[in-house]
Design a protein around this motif. Structure first.
Motif, short mmCIF file in Angstrom:
data_model
loop_
_atom_site.label_atom_id
_atom_site.label_comp_id
_atom_site.label_asym_id
_atom_site.label_seq_id
_atom_site.Cartn_x
_atom_site.Cartn_y
_atom_site.Cartn_z
N ARG A 1 -0.57 1.24 -10.87
CA ARG A 1 -0.58 1.67 -9.39
C ARG A 1 0.27 0.90 -8.61
NH1 ARG A 1 -2.07 -0.19 -4.73
NH2 ARG A 1 -2.24 -2.41 -5.57
N LEU A 2 1.07 1.53 -7.87
CA LEU A 2 2.06 0.82 -7.12
C LEU A 2 2.10 1.12 -5.52
CD1 LEU A 2 4.88 1.35 -9.46
CD2 LEU A 2 3.82 -0.63 -9.12
N GLY A 3 1.33 2.32 -5.15
CA GLY A 3 0.96 2.72 -3.91
C GLY A 3 1.19 4.07 -3.65
N SER A 4 0.77 4.70 -2.64
CA SER A 4 1.08 5.98 -2.24
C SER A 4 1.15 6.21 -0.78
CB SER A 4 -0.05 6.83 -2.69
OG SER A 4 -1.11 6.51 -2.02
N LEU A 5 1.32 7.49 -0.24
CA LEU A 5 1.46 7.59 1.19
C LEU A 5 0.04 8.44 1.68
CD1 LEU A 5 5.04 8.95 1.38
CD2 LEU A 5 4.04 6.73 2.13
N ILE B 1 12.49 11.06 5.06
CA ILE B 1 11.99 9.86 4.90
C ILE B 1 11.80 9.28 3.64
CG2 ILE B 1 10.03 8.16 5.87
CD1 ILE B 1 9.84 10.38 8.07
N VAL B 2 12.13 8.11 3.39
CA VAL B 2 12.01 7.41 2.04
C VAL B 2 10.97 6.44 2.02
CG1 VAL B 2 13.11 6.21 0.12
CG2 VAL B 2 14.24 8.08 1.11
N ASN B 3 10.09 6.22 1.19
CA ASN B 3 9.16 5.04 0.97
C ASN B 3 9.25 4.62 -0.32
OD1 ASN B 3 7.25 5.26 3.68
ND2 ASN B 3 7.93 7.41 2.81
N ALA B 4 9.40 3.21 -0.25
CA ALA B 4 9.61 2.64 -1.63
C ALA B 4 8.25 1.80 -2.00
CB ALA B 4 10.71 1.46 -1.19
N PHE B 5 8.06 1.59 -3.34
CA PHE B 5 6.85 1.24 -4.06
C PHE B 5 7.15 0.31 -4.99
CE2 PHE B 5 5.66 4.90 -1.54
CZ PHE B 5 4.35 4.60 -0.79
N GLY B 6 6.37 -0.64 -5.32
CA GLY B 6 6.53 -1.49 -6.68
C GLY B 6 7.89 -2.27 -6.27
N CYS C 1 1.44 -10.22 -1.57
CA CYS C 1 2.62 -9.06 -2.00
C CYS C 1 2.20 -7.70 -1.60
CB CYS C 1 2.84 -9.30 -3.56
SG CYS C 1 2.95 -10.95 -4.17
N TYR C 2 1.03 -7.57 -1.59
CA TYR C 2 0.39 -6.07 -1.05
C TYR C 2 -0.40 -6.38 0.13
CZ TYR C 2 1.67 -3.93 -5.38
OH TYR C 2 2.24 -3.23 -6.61
N GLU C 3 -0.30 -5.32 1.06
CA GLU C 3 -1.50 -5.31 2.08
C GLU C 3 -1.71 -3.73 2.10
OE1 GLU C 3 -2.34 -6.96 6.45
OE2 GLU C 3 -0.42 -6.58 6.19
N GLY C 4 -2.85 -3.40 2.22
CA GLY C 4 -3.50 -1.98 2.23
C GLY C 4 -3.17 -1.36 0.85
N ASP C 5 -2.63 -0.50 0.87
CA ASP C 5 -2.33 0.23 -0.73
C ASP C 5 -0.74 0.23 -0.98
OD1 ASP C 5 -3.37 1.66 -2.63
OD2 ASP C 5 -2.36 3.45 -2.23
N ALA C 6 -0.17 -0.69 -0.32
CA ALA C 6 1.48 -0.64 -0.57
C ALA C 6 2.05 -2.11 -0.45
CB ALA C 6 2.24 0.13 0.31
N PRO C 7 3.16 -2.27 -0.91
CA PRO C 7 3.84 -3.71 -0.96
C PRO C 7 4.06 -4.00 0.66
CG PRO C 7 4.96 -2.55 -2.77
CD PRO C 7 3.85 -1.59 -1.94
N GLN C 8 3.68 -5.24 0.87
CA GLN C 8 3.84 -5.91 2.08
C GLN C 8 5.38 -6.21 2.32
OE1 GLN C 8 1.87 -8.84 5.52
NE2 GLN C 8 1.74 -9.33 3.48
#
Length: 1015
Positions: free
Chosen positions: A921-925, A953-958, A343-350
């Motif tokens: 924690r859901l991720g960050s940039l 630019i929009v980045n989505a997390f969780g 579901c995650y790879e690195g610090d964010a959802p895959q």
């Protein structure tokens, strides 16, 4: 025996190349060429010594382990463990031969090896972990190191399980039967991400890691057949959203209703019984596998180690398409760690797995329970800016801490990490409390090795296994003079008399900085005297048909000598080889098969070897090696041995799946009775075919195997490849939300395209999303505090704030939307409508400008966020904490609460997201951002948020979904969600509104006064 330092010094020293700079204080950098493999290099004082394998005694070694008495054990991929008395031992004993059980195909084989630390105190044990050559419930040998249905696409493969055994050292041999500790508790469907490492921890327990055995070429949730559908019997069926197979096997611990396996996990067990430790997180569970697991949600944790002085487990987890990770288990007895894969790879959802809508992933996004990596690096991006390491392909392959010895003091506790494809070793020094300090990471050295394992030897030095090179090497440090390394190249080494041989000593070198070789002397006639030549490249003729041992002596400026030898065999010739089938031709020095092959084709091969002395060489002395060369360009390729065929003159194999322009090579090796070998390699050309993916309308984002692309898209693949093509159920195309309607050109599963030699086209049709008739209003506030409410039916002005007269920096509506708070940079809060005043920033608290205001869910309180990250709570708002001091690495820009107001997130301009209260924690940039963050908005009634960065630019997390970005035209300042969470608005600085997902543009506010807030 005693492990002596002098014995190591006698090892044959081979420094890879010229030493290029000091490690202490500054990183070593290559020339920065993006496509060149870095030239081997080591820092000042360090040299690289080949200790085992210099005489061809190792074949594809995968792991090394040291006993306290100096005995060395080396695992070979085929299933053989060799035992060496010491580094000078060039004739090893076969300690164990498990090749009939070990499945040696692709990445699978004998990969894990460990020696019990109490080896001399009543526990003379060696532990091994390997792929078992049979599917679950079957008996080895089942596949026989072959794969009759190889990975010709996602539908095929050879399912295996894995095994962990304990072997007892008795003299120079093992017990008759190894003790099985764990067996048949893994199910690994494809030839990658297999069982990996084994080690005895500081606590005396046995630790084992394993990948999840999924298909790397596409999103795999268990829908692929090998050869029958769902061979691992995964629950949830083979379709989203309930599916739990494929890569989701790494989340098995999260699903307690089914029998659990150990894929994608790290386990901790009793080294005598294989039973999970009682102190494990689920040590009292009824399910034996649940008792064993201490961490899960891993992709391919091929290697791990323990931080010195602790029970912490540090894991090198190889990635798929996005990131390589280093993860940490803080303690095996603490609550279990879930690292989030797939579901995650690195610090964010895959994104590719998130788009499928899998229940397991959605639950993980909502809970926020996944642990982030300690460090990750992105594919196609450098680990350190300017380090010169290639970024075309990545795989973290080894990790180890330096535990003390002869290295400089600054190395104590430092972490070494290796990427076998980037051809680099990085060093991460510890901070004051002993943790790796990622801000101090530096390139230690470049290399040209196939490094698969790092280990610490008895003297404290680091050793690595060069698998493709067939050797074990030591990283040695000494500022004293080191003897030069002599190297002979002789051409030819055998032939009929008179035999003229050209010798070359130019590969000899001295490892010490500033030192050099000043004298060369040859014994060319084998009489023991170095009196035949002092030339660098002498030529000698041999007329006597007897073997001659030629020796070279090189001397440095400190009068230290280095030696090398080679045997010349006059009147002895190596066999001559012919590859009779497949039909082939030569192109320069390359032999090429006449026919182009497609995926799944069966290829028969036949060879013969004839020796001048022996005649036709017996087939029992033949060996064939099938190697896949994974290429990212026509010239940049990485070899991977797939399969070997021994003692055969003729056999066949099936062309497995591989990406264009990758190719296969078949090497034929024959050895005569005198021990001389010859080889020939035939290269198989692939039949290219064209894959085209289109959509209506164009510009849709679709997933093609592991990549996300935009239509129209075309690619060259190999004929008969099976490619998975899919599009998200809903996505924004050209600023408008669209719903998936159909996909044509695919198979019965609705996703897989079989590309024939004539090519194939997949077409995805979307239609505009039907929007709701009634849309809620949004509010735009300007810097002067003037606010307008935009709703269906027109624009209305919101009541001005009481006691205005200050510049507005942020605004927030109460939940019922009948009131509004406005706040200035100085912290003054002004109210309108039903909003109530609960307090403001005092002079003493005003240590930085206010940048945001957020209402509680009741509307009876609010939080104020300062630029330095401080949070102040008023009314029924609770202060859950704030990032302060060094923790805020950039200007704070926004605060957004969780749905129940029991927590919040704080975002910084550089992309950091800090969580407080029950925020997950859901991720960050952080570390990936190319612009500045402008704002953050949360998904209503769910665990997710969007981060807006310039220019829009929009980045989505969780649980948040990305519905599109605004990247040109006007600058943007804020983002706000729709009540459904299925869309959002973006506010331009001049008051222009851009709508995405189910958001509907209700109007714009175009005024000279800049817009500052959207609520």
């Amino acid at each position: 025996m005693t492990f002596s330092r002098s014995a190591w010094m006698r090892g044959r020293l081979i420094l890879i190349a010229t030493l290029i700079g000091a490690i202490v204080g500054s990183p070593i950098l290559s020339d920065g060429s993006a496509n060149a493999i870095p030239e081997p290099a080591a820092p000042v004082g360090f040299s690289i010594e080949t200790v085992l394998g210099d005489h061809g005694e190792l074949t594809l070694p995968t792991a090394v382990a040291f006993a306290p008495d100096g005995t060395i054990f080396v695992a070979e991929k085929s299933g053989i463990i060799k035992r060496f008395d010491d580094p000078d031992d060039s004739i090893p004993q076969i300690f164990a031969d498990m090749s009939t059980e070990v499945y040696d195909y692709g990445d699978k084989g004998l990969l894990g090896l460990a020696v019990d630390p109490m080896f001399l105190d009543g526990r003379p044990y060696v532990y091994a972990a390997y792929s078992y050559d049979a599917p679950p419930g079957q008996v080895a040998p089942y596949w026989g190191d072959a794969c009759p249905a190889p990975i010709s696409g996602p539908a095929d493969g050879c399912t295996t399980t894995a095994k962990v055994v304990r072997l007892t050292v008795v003299g120079m041999s093992t017990m008759t039967t190894p003790i099985t500790l764990i067996h048949d508790q893994w199910c690994q469907q494809f030839a990658t991400n297999t069982i990996g490492h084994v080690a005895v921890g500081p606590d005396g327990y046995l630790y084992v890691s394993s990948g999840e055995g999924s298909y790397e070429g596409a999103v795999d949730y268990g829908q692929f057949a090998t050869p029958s559908l769902n061979p691992c019997k995964d629950p949830g069926g083979t379709s989203p959203p309930a599916a739990q197979g494929g890569a989701l096997r790494s989340q098995d611990i999260a699903t307690i209703a089914d029998a659990e396996r150990l894929d994608g996990a790290v386990i901790r067990v009793d080294p005598d019984t294989g039973i999970g430790a009682s102190s494990n997180p689920f040590g009292g569970a009824a399910d034996p596998n649940r008792r064993r697991v201490i961490a899960y949600g891993l992709h391919n944790p091929s290697r791990f180690t323990f931080r010195p002085g602790t029970n912490e487990v540090w894991i090198a987890d190889a990635g798929r398409t996005g990131h390589e990770e280093i993860n940490k288990i803080a303690s095996p007895a603490t609550p279990i760690d879930n690292f989030g894969w797939p579901c995650y790879e690195g610090d964010a959802p895959q994104a590719s797995y998130q788009a499928v809508g899998l229940n397991l992933c959605n639950s993980l996004y909502a809970s926020g329970a996944a642990q982030p990596p300690q460090f990750s690096y992105q594919h196609n991006a450098p680990v350190i800016s300017g380090d010169g390491c290639t970024t075309s392909r990545s795989e973290i392959s080894a990790i180890e801490f330096y535990r003390g010895g002869d290295y400089p003091a600054g190395f104590d506790g430092a972490m070494f990490a290796v990427d076998k494809f980037r051809k680099c070793v990085w060093l991460v020094r510890p901070n004051l409390v002993g943790f790796p300090d990622w801000d101090k990471r530096q390139l230690f050295m470049a290399h040209d090795r196939d490094i698969r394992d790092l280990d610490v030897g008895p003297s404290g030095d680091l050793f690595w296994v060069d698998s493709a090179g067939g050797r074990v090497e030591r990283l040695k440090y000494s500022l004293s003079n080191t003897a030069p390394a002599a190297r002979i190249i002789a051409t030819p080494t055998s032939g009929s008399t008179p035999l003229t041989v050209s010798f070359d000593s130019s590969g000899s070198h001295d490892p010490d900085i500033g030192d050099r070789i000043v004298a060369v002397a040859w014994d060319l006639d084998g009489d023991g005297s170095f009196d035949d030549s002092t030339a660098t490249n002498p030529v000698w003729s041999y007329t006597n048909p007897s073997p001659v041992t030629v020796s070279l002596r090189v001397t440095d400026t400190a009068d230290a000598n280095g030696y090398d030898t080679v045997t010349i065999m006059p009147s002895a010739t190596p066999p001559e080889l012919w590859i009779l089938n497949p039909a082939n031709h030569t192109n320069g020095d390359t032999i090429i098969a006449d026919d182009l092959y497609s995926i799944g084709d069966s290829v028969s091969f036949t060879g013969i070897a004839v020796d001048a002395e022996d005649g036709v060489v017996n087939a029992s002395n033949y060996r064939w090696e099938l190697t896949k060369h994974d290429c990212v360009s026509e010239v940049e390729c990485g070899p991977e041995l797939l399969q070997t065929f021994n003692n055969l003159a003729t056999a066949s194999f099936v062309i497995p799946a591989h990406d264009y322009p990758s190719h296969l090579e078949l090497k034929f090796v024959a050895t005569d009775s005198a021990g001389f070998s010859s080889s020939k390699v035939v290269r198989f050309g692939a039949q290219p075919a064209s894959l085209t993916v289109t959509s209506e309308p164009t510009g849709a984002e679709v997933t093609v195997d592991a990549a996300t692309v935009t239509t129209p898209y075309s690619a060259t693949v190999i004929a008969n490849s099976r490619i998975e093509v899919s599009g998200a159920a809903t996505q924004d195309i050209a600023g408008t939300s669209h719903d998936w309607v159909s996909t044509s050109g695919v198979g019965p599963d609705g996703r897989t395209v079989t590309v024939s030699s004539a090519g194939a086209t997949a077409h995805i049709t979307y239609s505009p999303t039907i929007r709701p008739v009634i849309m809620p209003p949004y509010r735009i506030t300007g810097a002067d505090g003037l606010t307008f409410n935009f709703a269906q039916g027109g624009r209305t002005e919101v009541a001005p704030p009481v006691g205005g007269g200050f510049t507005t920096v942020a605004a927030a509506s109460n939940p019922s939307r009948n009131g509004l708070w406005r706040v200035g940079a100085g912290g003054r809060v002004k109210v309108s409508g039903a909003a109530r005043f609960h307090g403001t920033i005092t002079t003493a608290q005003q240590v930085a400008p206010v940048v945001d205001i957020e209402s509680t869910g009741t509307g009876d309180g609010y939080w104020l966020l300062l630029a330095n990250g401080n949070v102040h709570a008023f009314g029924d708002a609770t202060n859950f904490g704030h990032p302060t001091g060094p923790q805020v690495r950039a200007h704070a820009v926004g605060l957004v609460r969780t749905p129940d107001s029991a927590g919040y997130w704080v975002a910084s301009r550089r992309g950091d997201v800090y969580k407080f209260g029950n925020a997950a924690r859901l991720g960050s940039l952080a570390n990936t951002l190319h612009g500045s963050v402008l704002g953050i908005a949360a998904v209503p009634n769910a665990q997710g948020y969007w981060i807006l960065s310039d220019p829009g630019i929009v980045n989505a997390f969780g649980a948040a979904r990305n519905f599109g970005s605004r990247t040109s035209g006007v600058s943007t300042v804020a983002i706000a969600p729709t009540p459904t969470g299925s869309g959002y608005w973006i506010l331009g600085s001049g008051g222009t509104i851009f709508s995405f997902g189910d958001a509907f543009r209700l109007g714009n506010w175009r005024r000279p006064q800049s817009a500052v807030a959207l609520s």
